[in-house]
Design a protein around this motif. Structure first.
Motif, mmCIF file in Angstrom:
data_model
loop_
_atom_site.group_PDB
_atom_site.id
_atom_site.type_symbol
_atom_site.label_atom_id
_atom_site.label_comp_id
_atom_site.label_asym_id
_atom_site.label_seq_id
_atom_site.Cartn_x
_atom_site.Cartn_y
_atom_site.Cartn_z
ATOM 1 N N GLU A 471 0.801 -1.145 0.076
ATOM 2 C CA GLU A 471 -0.039 0.162 0.035
ATOM 3 C C GLU A 471 0.693 1.276 -0.036
ATOM 4 N N PHE A 472 2.299 1.157 -0.104
ATOM 5 C CA PHE A 472 3.005 2.226 -0.110
ATOM 6 C C PHE A 472 2.707 3.383 -1.326
ATOM 7 N N GLN A 473 2.441 4.648 -0.954
ATOM 8 C CA GLN A 473 2.013 5.351 -1.930
ATOM 9 C C GLN A 473 3.314 6.296 -2.465
ATOM 10 N N SER A 474 3.110 7.243 -3.481
ATOM 11 C CA SER A 474 4.123 8.116 -3.935
ATOM 12 C C SER A 474 4.293 9.275 -2.951
ATOM 13 N N GLU A 475 5.660 9.257 -2.974
ATOM 14 C CA GLU A 475 6.062 10.467 -2.134
ATOM 15 C C GLU A 475 5.778 11.797 -2.870
ATOM 16 N N GLU A 476 5.676 13.105 -2.433
ATOM 17 C CA GLU A 476 5.133 14.072 -3.251
ATOM 18 C C GLU A 476 5.855 15.387 -2.583
ATOM 19 N N VAL A 477 6.205 16.159 -3.397
ATOM 20 C CA VAL A 477 6.952 17.519 -3.271
ATOM 21 C C VAL A 477 6.157 18.744 -4.052
ATOM 22 N N ILE A 478 6.064 19.712 -3.208
ATOM 23 C CA ILE A 478 5.445 20.958 -3.654
ATOM 24 C C ILE A 478 6.689 21.973 -3.598
ATOM 25 N N SER A 479 7.501 22.523 -4.731
ATOM 26 C CA SER A 479 8.379 23.231 -4.757
ATOM 27 C C SER A 479 8.074 24.539 -5.429
ATOM 28 N N TYR A 480 8.809 25.432 -4.704
ATOM 29 C CA TYR A 480 8.635 27.238 -4.984
ATOM 30 C C TYR A 480 10.132 27.317 -5.347
ATOM 31 N N GLU A 481 10.465 28.133 -6.523
ATOM 32 C CA GLU A 481 11.914 28.541 -6.980
ATOM 33 C C GLU A 481 11.663 29.962 -7.387
ATOM 34 N N LEU A 482 12.985 30.500 -7.093
ATOM 35 C CA LEU A 482 13.018 31.942 -7.618
ATOM 36 C C LEU A 482 14.280 31.924 -8.102
ATOM 37 N N GLY A 483 14.726 32.545 -9.291
ATOM 38 C CA GLY A 483 15.616 32.548 -9.825
ATOM 39 C C GLY A 483 16.367 33.898 -10.598
ATOM 40 N N TYR A 484 17.622 34.201 -10.561
ATOM 41 C CA TYR A 484 18.016 35.578 -11.433
ATOM 42 C C TYR A 484 19.468 35.362 -11.984
ATOM 43 N N LEU A 492 31.593 38.802 -16.912
ATOM 44 C CA LEU A 492 31.052 38.138 -15.616
ATOM 45 C C LEU A 492 29.554 37.875 -15.813
ATOM 46 N N ASN A 493 29.479 36.625 -15.485
ATOM 47 C CA ASN A 493 27.955 36.173 -15.371
ATOM 48 C C ASN A 493 27.833 35.480 -13.943
ATOM 49 N N VAL A 494 26.521 35.786 -13.156
ATOM 50 C CA VAL A 494 26.019 35.616 -12.047
ATOM 51 C C VAL A 494 24.677 34.589 -12.239
ATOM 52 N N ASP A 495 24.567 33.944 -11.433
ATOM 53 C CA ASP A 495 23.361 32.975 -11.737
ATOM 54 C C ASP A 495 23.073 32.252 -10.221
ATOM 55 N N LEU A 496 21.769 32.928 -9.696
ATOM 56 C CA LEU A 496 21.553 32.835 -8.135
ATOM 57 C C LEU A 496 19.927 32.341 -8.314
ATOM 58 N N THR A 497 19.875 31.252 -7.542
ATOM 59 C CA THR A 497 18.475 30.610 -7.273
ATOM 60 C C THR A 497 18.374 30.151 -5.809
ATOM 61 N N GLY A 498 17.023 30.443 -5.318
ATOM 62 C CA GLY A 498 16.582 30.044 -4.046
ATOM 63 C C GLY A 498 15.211 29.387 -4.059
ATOM 64 N N TYR A 499 15.061 28.377 -3.027
ATOM 65 C CA TYR A 499 14.043 27.461 -3.472
ATOM 66 C C TYR A 499 13.598 27.164 -1.859
ATOM 67 N N TYR A 500 12.339 26.660 -2.067
ATOM 68 C CA TYR A 500 11.641 26.001 -0.655
ATOM 69 C C TYR A 500 10.713 24.916 -1.132
ATOM 70 N N ASN A 501 11.163 23.640 -0.767
ATOM 71 C CA ASN A 501 10.506 22.564 -0.987
ATOM 72 C C ASN A 501 9.655 21.839 0.280
ATOM 73 N N GLN A 502 8.341 21.619 -0.001
ATOM 74 C CA GLN A 502 7.636 20.854 0.876
ATOM 75 C C GLN A 502 7.422 19.492 0.566
ATOM 76 N N TYR A 503 7.875 18.383 1.442
ATOM 77 C CA TYR A 503 7.962 17.001 0.932
ATOM 78 C C TYR A 503 6.526 16.232 1.991
ATOM 79 N N ASP A 504 5.662 15.374 1.405
ATOM 80 C CA ASP A 504 4.813 14.776 2.049
ATOM 81 C C ASP A 504 4.738 13.327 1.645
ATOM 82 N N ARG A 505 4.541 12.531 2.811
ATOM 83 C CA ARG A 505 4.268 11.073 2.524
ATOM 84 C C ARG A 505 5.661 10.380 2.157
#
Length: 673
Positions: A471-484, A492-505
């Motif tokens: 009965e094991f179910q799929s693990e789930e993530v909702i991800s929020y990302e912001l990049g610049y 000069l090149n700059v690449d910046l990313t921030g994220y917040y992930n919420q995992y369930d199950r």
């Protein structure tokens, strides 16, 4: 005496790389073309295909994408794909022993990391057994890699389940791009011996073919006591690629690979009688092959379709595990422009997986043979809201698997270009990690608690048995990302990313009642720990990549990773052993010392893995190369130079031991003919 020698050694190495700063200007007049021909603007305009399943510029991609080029790999001195991946911010690479790695993106790293999708030329490198990758057999001629595209963050909308925290796509060179011959050979202390040969030729007016073969023999790691671990590694691999271009409207590719080798595997087998554990080194026999075909038809500049199929067979055999896997995969994709402001990509897929396992008293899956089918479809719409400024990308993947049935994985992405040198993007995505055979069908004697220890007050040994849950179910993530992305200067090149992930199950385990058994060596107690979905987590992170071309003869590439995990254990027992460092730093420096000499340095810092008892470490690789002629390269490489040996990760799965990576040196000759 020993401490003084170590400090002297480190001083020499640091002095060498710092001293080279002053050599560069004097010798920079004839810099190597490999470094100076590509401006940073050209690097940002490199085309990638993994983000949207169509060609687009790195600077315009609505995702945290990082490209490792062939030049990056060559100048790093890396001899395999896992070591090259250390360049990427947000990716954790930890060597467990001489032939095993723990590799993940944005957390949840372990030997059997299952939230990262890895592909090679569009072929999924997927083990149905545990939803992950056996890195010891994922290889090719390292010089034949054109680039490695790494997406950090969910890629499930296009690539499907298990692209939870990222996608790695290894792309090899086309046959027409490698005409002529290439021979490489080398050896050293850890890389005992290696060699490769590739030859490409034209077979017709519009047809090209290449073939390669390679072999390596790698020394084993050591235990903390200094004793050899018995994990030596050797592998032979050969392959080909045929490209046919009858017109500008049609392209056809047929390619294949075969490999065979041995990986030393130190095991710690739990016993039910004294001494309750047996240490034994086993030679794992690995072999496999694949064949892949791809057809691309271009209807117009705004419309094209791709049809791909492949068959992949793998086999692993040792005393603990005997597994065979066959994969048949079919994929269709169509891109077209709708109205004036929308570009739609959609596709259909089908995969058939056949898995066979020989069971034993320690590890078993029931049934021992299984066939699974995966049906999939996806659609993504790229909408221009304001030309050259605002885009909105929305889509979803739809799948049906034999474990959990129907799954959908949507995402929405917004891209804003305030100026030609700036890109701001944001994304919200849902992804799932579908169950594997281990999650639902495993029965494993994980370890034994000795009488009188760790809460076992009985006179009998206590077996801890891990049991899968149908009965094991799929693990789930909702991800929020912001990049610049920003190019404040032309160099000069700059690449910046921030994220917040919420995992369930997330996977956890629940212990059942203790029972008595007598077979095969009873009497003994048993506690079954059944896999379930009780845990959750949040991961907050920041990733920075900086590319600075200080001068024509000197380029610096820096990567910084912050990854903070907050794990919530709701189940009685955590479902797996994993950990990722909170901080990582990578600093690569490439010098051209005159027309024929290259000096490269690569410094890394990796934070501690507190729960695994692995200390933080700093390390340095150096590479010195000489080009006596255009077609010949002679290189000396030193790896892991700041310490004689160190541990990077610990995997308790039938090991119970920590192994240490040693300092190494090797020499390499590359000749094009």
């Amino acid at each position: 005496m020993i401490k003084r020698k170590k400090m002297d050694w480190r001083s020499v190495l640091i002095g060498l790389i710092i001293g080279s700063f002053s050599w560069g200007p004097a010798l920079a007049g004839e810099a190597s073309k490999d470094l100076t021909d590509l401006s940073l603007e050209a690097l940002m305009n490199l085309s990638v295909t993994s983000v949207s399943k169509k060609e687009e510029k790195v600077s315009q991609a609505p995702s945290a994408v990082f490209v490792i080029t062939q030049e990056d790999i060559r100048r790093s001195g890396a001899t395999n794909v896992p070591e090259a991946l250390r360049m990427v911010p947000g990716v954790e690479v930890a060597r467990i022993d001489a032939n095993k790695w723990a590799i993940s993106a944005r957390g949840f790293n372990s030997r059997f990391a299952n939230k990262l999708l890895v592909l090679m030329d569009g072929r999924t490198l997927y083990a149905n057994l545990f939803s992950g990758v056996f890195w010891d057999v994922q290889d090719t001629l390292i010089e034949d890699i054109e680039r490695i595209e790494v997406i950090r963050g969910p890629g499930a909308t296009l690539w499907g389940a298990n692209a939870v925290n990222g996608v790695i796509n290894i792309i090899t060179k086309k046959a027409r791009d490698v005409q002529g011959g290439l021979a490489v050979a080398g050896g050293g202390t850890e890389e005992k011996g290696f060699g490769g040969l590739r030859y490409g030729t034209k077979t017709g007016e519009s047809s090209f073919i290449k073939a390669y073969a390679k072999f390596f023999d790698r020394a084993g790691s050591v235990q903390p006591s200094g004793e050899k671990a018995g994990d030596e590694w050797d592998l032979f691999r050969t392959g080909f690629r045929f490209d046919h271009h009858p017109s500008t409207l049609n392209n056809f590719t047929l390619q294949g690979d075969y490999y065979q080798g041995h990986t030393g595997t130190p095991y710690a087998f739990p016993l039910l009688t004294p001494p309750y554990v047996a240490f034994q080194n086993e030679k794992t026999e690995v072999s496999g092959g694949n064949i892949l075909g791809r057809w691309k038809h271009v209807y117009s500049e705004a419309s094209e379709c791709n049809l791909q199929f492949y068959y992949d067979r793998t086999q692993r055999k040792d005393i603990l595990i005997f597994e065979e896997q066959d994969v048949f995969d079919f994929d269709f994709q169509h891109r077209f422009r709708w109205l004036k402001r929308q570009e739609i990509v959609w596709g259909l897929g089908y995969r058939l997986l056949k898995d066979r396992l020989r069971n034993n008293d320690l590890l078993a899956l029931y049934p021992s043979e299984r066939t699974d089918q995966l049906f999939s479809a996806f659609i993504q719409d790229d909408i221009v809201l304001i030309k050259d400024q605002w885009r909105w990308v929305i889509g979803s993947k739809f799948e049906h698997n034999d474990y959990t049935g129907f799954e959908f994985q949507p995402s929405t992405r917004l891209i804003y270009n305030p100026t030609p040198t700036q890109t701001l993007w944001s994304a919200i995505s849902r992804s799932v990690r579908t169950p594997s055979r281990v999650d639902q069908q495993l029965s494993a004697h994980y370890y034994t608690i000795i009488p009188g220890e760790s809460g076992n007050d009985s006179p009998f040994p206590l077996m801890i048995r891990v049991v899968g849950n149908p009965e094991f179910q799929s693990e789930e993530v909702i991800s929020y990302e912001l990049g610049y992305r920003l190019q404040p200067l032309s160099n000069l090149n700059v690449d910046l990313t921030g994220y917040y992930n919420q995992y369930d199950r997330l996977r956890s385990a629940s212990p059942g009642p203790v029972t008595m058994e007598t077979r095969p060596s009873g009497p003994y107690l048993v506690s079954n720990q059944t896999v379930d979905n009780e845990d959750s987590a949040e991961i907050l992170g920041l990733e920075l990549a900086l590319d600075w071309k200080i001068a024509d003869w000197w380029q610096i590439k820096t990567a910084y990773t912050l990854c903070e995990t907050r794990y919530h254990q709701h189940g009685a027992v955590a479902g797996e052993v994993f950990e990722s460092p909170a901080y990582q730093v990578s600093l690569r420096s490439s010098f051209n010392l005159g027309k024929t000499i290259e000096l490269d340095g690569w410094f890394r810092y990796v934070g501690e893995l507190k729960n695994l008892g692995i200390a933080a470490y700093s390390d340095l690789d150096l590479r010195l190369a000489w080009h006596p002629m255009k077609t010949l390269e002679l290189a000396l490489v030193g790896q892991n130079l700041l310490k004689a040996r160190r541990a990077e990760f610990y995997s308790p799965f039938f090991n119970y031991q920590t192994f240490e990576v040693e300092r190494g040196f090797y020499a390499k000759v590359s000749w094009k003919f």
